[in-house]
Design an enzyme around this catalytic site. Structure first.
Site: not given
Ligand code: KIV
Length: 263
Positions: A44-45, A83, A113, A115, A182
């Site tokens: 999602d970057s 993501d 993915k 978070e 990260e």
């Protein structure tokens, strides 16, 4: 020819180290990465890298699906992970499952993915129980970043250090098949690598991780600012600037279109 990895083999670390992972948001970029990567992440970057957003917090499920579909079109051998954007999984495991199924069905990706740590245990566990392969993500959680100054190394203090280890253990117990770590001190990443069994994928973490991931545009030199953990391999921004300048020059000098480019 590179063989596609199997999620179950990854979980039991049956693969050649290191796992090579990069992000892709588009078909042409994914086509190049597919020759070299074990895992391609539609991160999602993309909100910041492609759409110029201030953070990943405005990225939607639809955006992730669109880019996931585009990437899937040009990959054959890499594992595709997409993501789940903020707001689609954290509070309600049943909603998380509906959204994860939608992503998996529409993009035909191999995994999603999510978070977070202990706080999203229930969602990860529910997805895993329903046969949705989940990659976890601990340490710096970009979806939780509300202001620029929040982009910093996590787990430097005693409480943070222990919380991130607990988070990683929790994610493993919930059923994730691997975990991204990260932007944490190396000593913390090493401790996680020595504590959990599922593979770790580092981004600003440690060389001891089972794999490494970076944002492709960062290593190409497209990004305005990069974190210390990024190694920039080229300066595509300057190269592009030069190409555009040459095009403009040709136009101004009436050199394009020339007979070679006309019908
Ligand atoms: O969104 C993303 O690109 C990511 C990677 C940087 C791990 O989560």
């Amino acid at each position: 020819m590179k063989k596609k990895l199997n999620i179950n083999n990854i979980k039991i670390k049956k693969f050649k180290k290191p796992l090579i992972c990069l992000t892709a948001y588009t078909a042409p970029v994914a086509k190049i990465l597919d020759k070299y990567c074990d895992v391609i992440l539609v991160g999602d970057s993309l909100g910041m890298v492609l759409y110029g957003m201030k953070s990943t917090r405005d990225v939607t499920l639809e955006m992730m699906i669109m880019h996931g579909k585009a990437v899937k079109k040009s990959i054959k051998k890499s594992l595709l992970v997409v993501d789940m954007p903020i707001g689609t999984y954290e509070t309600n495991p049943k909603i998380a499952l509906i959204n994860a199924k939608k992503i998996m069905k529409e993009t035909r990706c191999d995994a999603v993915k999510l978070e977070g740590g202990a706080k999203i245990y229930k969602s990860i566990n529910y997805l895993a129980k329903n046969n949705i392969p989940v990659m976890g993500h601990v340490g710096l959680l970009p979806q939780s970043v509300k202001k620029e100054s929040d982009y910093k190394v996590q787990g430097r203090d005693y409480l943070g250090f222990n919380q991130i280890i607990k988070d990683a253990i929790n994610i493993q117990q919930a059923g994730a098949f691997s975990i991204v770590i990260e932007c944490v001190p190396k000593i913390l990443a090493d401790k996680i690598c020595n504590t959990i069994k599922i593979p770790t994928i580092g981004i600003g973490a440690s060389e001891k991780c089972d794999g490494q991931i970076l944002v492709t545009e960062d290593i190409l030199g497209f990004s305005e600012k990069t974190a210390k953990f990024v190694k920039v391999y080229d300066d595509f921004k300057s190269r592009m600037d030069l190409c555009v300048k040459k095009f403009v020059r040709d136009l101004k000098k009436n050199k394009f279109p020339d007979p070679k480019h006309l019908y």
